[in-house]
Design an enzyme around this catalytic site. Structure first.
Site, PDB file in Angstrom:
ATOM      1  N   ASP A 167      32.887 -31.124  36.101  1.00 15.15           N
ATOM      2  CA  ASP A 167      31.642 -30.179  36.107  1.00 15.15           C
ATOM      3  C   ASP A 167      30.979 -30.621  37.492  1.00 15.15           C
ATOM      4  O   ASP A 167      31.285 -31.667  38.014  1.00 15.15           O
ATOM      5  CB  ASP A 167      30.957 -30.389  34.726  1.00 15.15           C
ATOM      6  N   GLU A 203      30.424 -19.181  34.307  1.00 13.31           N
ATOM      7  CA  GLU A 203      29.049 -19.060  34.968  1.00 13.31           C
ATOM      8  C   GLU A 203      29.006 -19.357  36.498  1.00 13.31           C
ATOM      9  O   GLU A 203      28.371 -20.027  36.863  1.00 13.31           O
ATOM     10  CB  GLU A 203      28.208 -20.302  34.169  1.00 13.31           C
ATOM     11  N   HIS A 259      30.729 -24.770  38.611  1.00 12.86           N
ATOM     12  CA  HIS A 259      30.637 -26.281  37.780  1.00 12.86           C
ATOM     13  C   HIS A 259      31.455 -27.230  38.668  1.00 12.86           C
ATOM     14  O   HIS A 259      32.232 -28.058  37.975  1.00 12.86           O
ATOM     15  CB  HIS A 259      31.146 -25.929  36.511  1.00 12.86           C
TER      16      HIS A 259
HETATM   17  C1  TNX Z   1      27.625 -23.113  28.259  1.00  8.41           C
HETATM   18  S1  TNX Z   1      30.583 -22.937  27.272  1.00  8.41           S
HETATM   19  C2  TNX Z   1      28.657 -23.822  29.321  1.00  8.41           C
HETATM   20  C3  TNX Z   1      28.421 -25.204  29.532  1.00  8.41           C
HETATM   21  C4  TNX Z   1      27.326 -25.648  28.914  1.00  8.41           C
HETATM   22  C5  TNX Z   1      26.974 -25.111  27.424  1.00  8.41           C
HETATM   23  C6  TNX Z   1      25.825 -25.744  26.777  1.00  8.41           C
HETATM   24  C7  TNX Z   1      30.757 -22.801  28.860  1.00  8.41           C
HETATM   25  C8  TNX Z   1      32.045 -22.133  29.264  1.00  8.41           C
HETATM   26  N1  TNX Z   1      30.027 -22.951  29.543  1.00  8.41           N
HETATM   27  O1  TNX Z   1      28.688 -25.476  30.682  1.00  8.41           O
HETATM   28  O2  TNX Z   1      27.506 -27.286  28.762  1.00  8.41           O
HETATM   29  O3  TNX Z   1      26.966 -23.867  27.644  1.00  8.41           O
HETATM   30  O4  TNX Z   1      26.028 -25.329  25.318  1.00  8.41           O
END
Ligand code: TNX
Length: 615
Positions: free
Chosen positions: A205, A345, A280
């Site tokens: 990450d 994301e 990430h």
């Molecule tokens: C979303 S779940 C994210 C993570 C964060 C999390 C916090 C996902 C695929 N991505 O990067 O840590 O929310 O709840």
């Protein structure tokens, strides 16, 4: 499921027949608290009692390994260790019996007074049979020290059991905070206790790259460390400056990974690595800036970054070469069928202005940056499937078109899983609504800092990986479910355990046991027995479900009543009003009427004493 009389009879020693082990002990169903709940359990008369003469009868090395899990425990708690042998004695034995008529992971556990038989078609089934046997033993079997005056009795039962889902997982985010190998091994033990079979490691990450890659040493030399800002809130940590020294972090060496994978395999658990892309990944870009569109140096961030714009360049061929090389090493270390490539994301603003990305969009006739992400993931999928593995990604990989052989992990809700299964893809359900263990599990003011959402124990227990609106065909694509423990707010191993347990216990039942057997009251009473095991195993579980909550209710005549409760049914709550002392507390039997400013002091009581946090 049969029902049995509730009264508890412990008849103790009715007769003793020359040898110590033929004691007549009678159990009732209340004494049995296996989690997850077995499919079929029939209680018989009597008990099997382990002693120093008990023999485990195995065929082959694998069964020997499984037997060893329990025999070693006896060495610790009883001072003797049952022998592991290959021939069947006349009695007082535990035998493994191969039964090819049973499905994968299914087992049959038959406990009689003079012998125990565990039948299965292979490794996992035998292991789960043994885990159930372990939970039928007194909780002291989990102790780290010698126990005195314990009768190692197991009720005579016949259990026929098999899981509802084949994916029963937990994800550990070891990037936002790094957890040492020893802790990962302890989590694996906890998973095995609950018959869970997948450990998903989120190894990459922004805030840390956690796996040694031979070809790219800077990934860990640079990418595994950040400037220590642990004293600040995750989202308030300023951008690190080049003058600051990155000292906080860590990573798993190749040897560590091999050890984790081998240890997990022995406990019936597949370790699924996640190598995030295209977002990430600031830790990787900090090590090799040329991986981003702009190629400018960045530092590993010490805390939250949002939105995530610093991502891999999808235009340059060298990005794909890098990722293929990394994945090749990862696949060498992890024999898992599934390789997780993240995909979540990504904010694609840099792709919009990057000449390499724009060139790629043009050449591939893509509609824009969304489809460029789809191109990216499809390319990785092709590579991964060419190695005989299956690509797994977060539900964002659906956007712009899903790669042909991909499996989807549905996290933003159930929609992604619904859509992917409709398109004929396999899915793992991990919706934020039920499966996010980084969320609060009790009232915020009585809990350590967490991600600002709420997933109490009973909510986890309501989880169902199959959604009512799915067709039978779609439901057939649901591999199972998984809890995700993101670690932004979790800096220590004991805090991590606190977030995992007991919610994992609830999740385990939702992915193993039959849906129609779900029974909150019955679950909580079995859970209380499990807590005794956690105590002995040194697991720092949360008692949040016991926290007393107070809700005010106002009726139409403006009468105010206060309702006290915990997540557990039938909790013995006692309270005093105003300045009273808890020693004079009276039992709470229903809403408390208040007509003026009143202070209520309440606590859960056990054995006439207040326990846990009072309110
Ligand atoms: C979303 S779940 C994210 C993570 C964060 C999390 C916090 C996902 C695929 N991505 O990067 O840590 O929310 O709840």
């Amino acid at each position: 499921m049969r029902t049995f009389p509730i009264a508890v009879f412990l008849l103790g020693l009715i007769f003793t027949c020359g040898c110590d082990r033929r004691q007549k002990i009678t159990f009732t169903e209340n004494d049995i608290s296996v989690i997850p709940k077995p499919k079929e359990l029939e209680l018989r008369d009597g008990a099997f009692v382990f002693n120093s003469e008990t023999v485990f009868v195995v065929t082959g090395e694998e069964q020997g390994k499984i037997a060893g899990i329990l025999t070693r425990k006896f060495r610790t708690v009883a001072g003797w260790e049952p022998e592991i042998a290959t021939s069947v004695p006349s009695g007082n034995y535990v035998a493994f019996r191969k039964d090819d008529s049973l499905q994968d992971e299914a087992y049959k556990l038959q406990v009689a007074e003079n012998r125990i038989i565990i039948s299965a078609n292979g490794y996992s089934g035998f292991l789960y049979g043994l885990e159930s046997l372990r939970q039928l033993l007194p909780a002291e079997i989990e102790s780290p020290t010698l126990q005195k005056d314990i009768t190692w009795a197991v009720p005579a039962v016949e259990i026929k059991d098999s899981p509802r889902f084949r994916w029963r997982g937990l994800m550990l985010d070891v990037s936002r905070h790094f957890f040492p190998k020893e802790y990962v091994l302890k989590v694996i033990d906890g998973l095995a206790l609950h018959k869970m079979n997948v450990l998903h490691l989120h190894l990459v990450d922004d805030q840390g790259w956690r796996i040694e890659i031979k070809k790219y040493p800077k990934l860990t030399e640079v990418g595994a460390y950040r400037v220590d800002k642990e004293d600040m809130h995750w989202n308030a940590r300023p951008e690190p400056k080049p003058s600051e020294n990155p000292t906080y972090g860590g990573f798993y060496s190749r040897e560590d990974i091999k050890e984790i994978v081998a240890y997990a395999k022995e406990k019936g658990i597949e370790v699924v690595p996640e190598i995030e892309m295209p977002a990430h990944v600031m830790s990787a870009i900090a090590a090799y800036p040329e991986l981003s569109c702009k190629g400018e140096p960045v530092m590993v961030p010490s805390g939250g970054v949002w939105p995530i714009t610093e991502i891999y360049c999808a235009g340059k061929e060298s990005t794909f070469e890098f990722l293929e090389n990394v994945l090749t090493e990862v696949m060498d270390l992890f024999p898992s069928k599934y390789i997780h490539v993240g995909g979540d994301e990504a904010t694609k603003t840099n792709w919009e202005s990057c000449p390499h990305c724009q060139k790629r969009i043009k050449e591939e006739a893509l509609s824009g940056v969304e489809e460029l992400q789809s191109y990216f993931m499809k390319r990785m999928e092709k590579f991964i499937s060419s190695k005989g593995r299956v690509m797994l990604g977060w539900d964002e990989i659906l956007e712009g078109g899903l790669a042909p052989g991909a499996t989807v992990m549905s996290w933003r809700g159930i929609q992604g899983g619904w859509e992917a299964s409709e398109q004929g893809h396999d899915v793992v359900m991990t919706p934020v609504s039920h499966c996010y263990f980084d969320y609060y599990q009790g009232p915020q003011d009585s809990e350590p800092l967490a991600f600002g959402a709420f997933t109490p124990l009973n909510k986890v227990y309501e989880f169902d990986p199959v959604v009512d609106s799915m067709s039978v065909k779609q439901a057939g694509h649901v591999l199972g479910g998984q809890a995700n423990l993101w670690s932004e707010y979790i800096p220590t191993t004991s805090h991590s355990e606190y977030m995992i347990y007991p919610r994992l216990t609830a999740l385990a039942e939702t992915v193993w046991s039959a849906k129609e057997d779900r029974d909150w009251k019955d679950f909580t009473s079995r859970l209380e027995q499990m807590f005794k095991r956690y105590d002995k195993l040194g697991i720092n579980y949360a008692g949040s479900a016991y926290t007393i909550t107070a809700d005010a209710e106002v009726d139409k005549n403006q009468n105010i009543t206060i309702v006290l409760g915990t997540e557990f049914p039938d909790t013995d709550i006692r309270y005093v009003l105003n300045d009273g002392d808890l020693s004079a507390a009276r039992p709470y039997t229903g809403p408390i009427a208040v007509s003026e400013t009143t202070t209520i002091k309440a606590s859960r009581f056990e054995d006439e004493k207040p326990v846990g946090k009072s309110l």
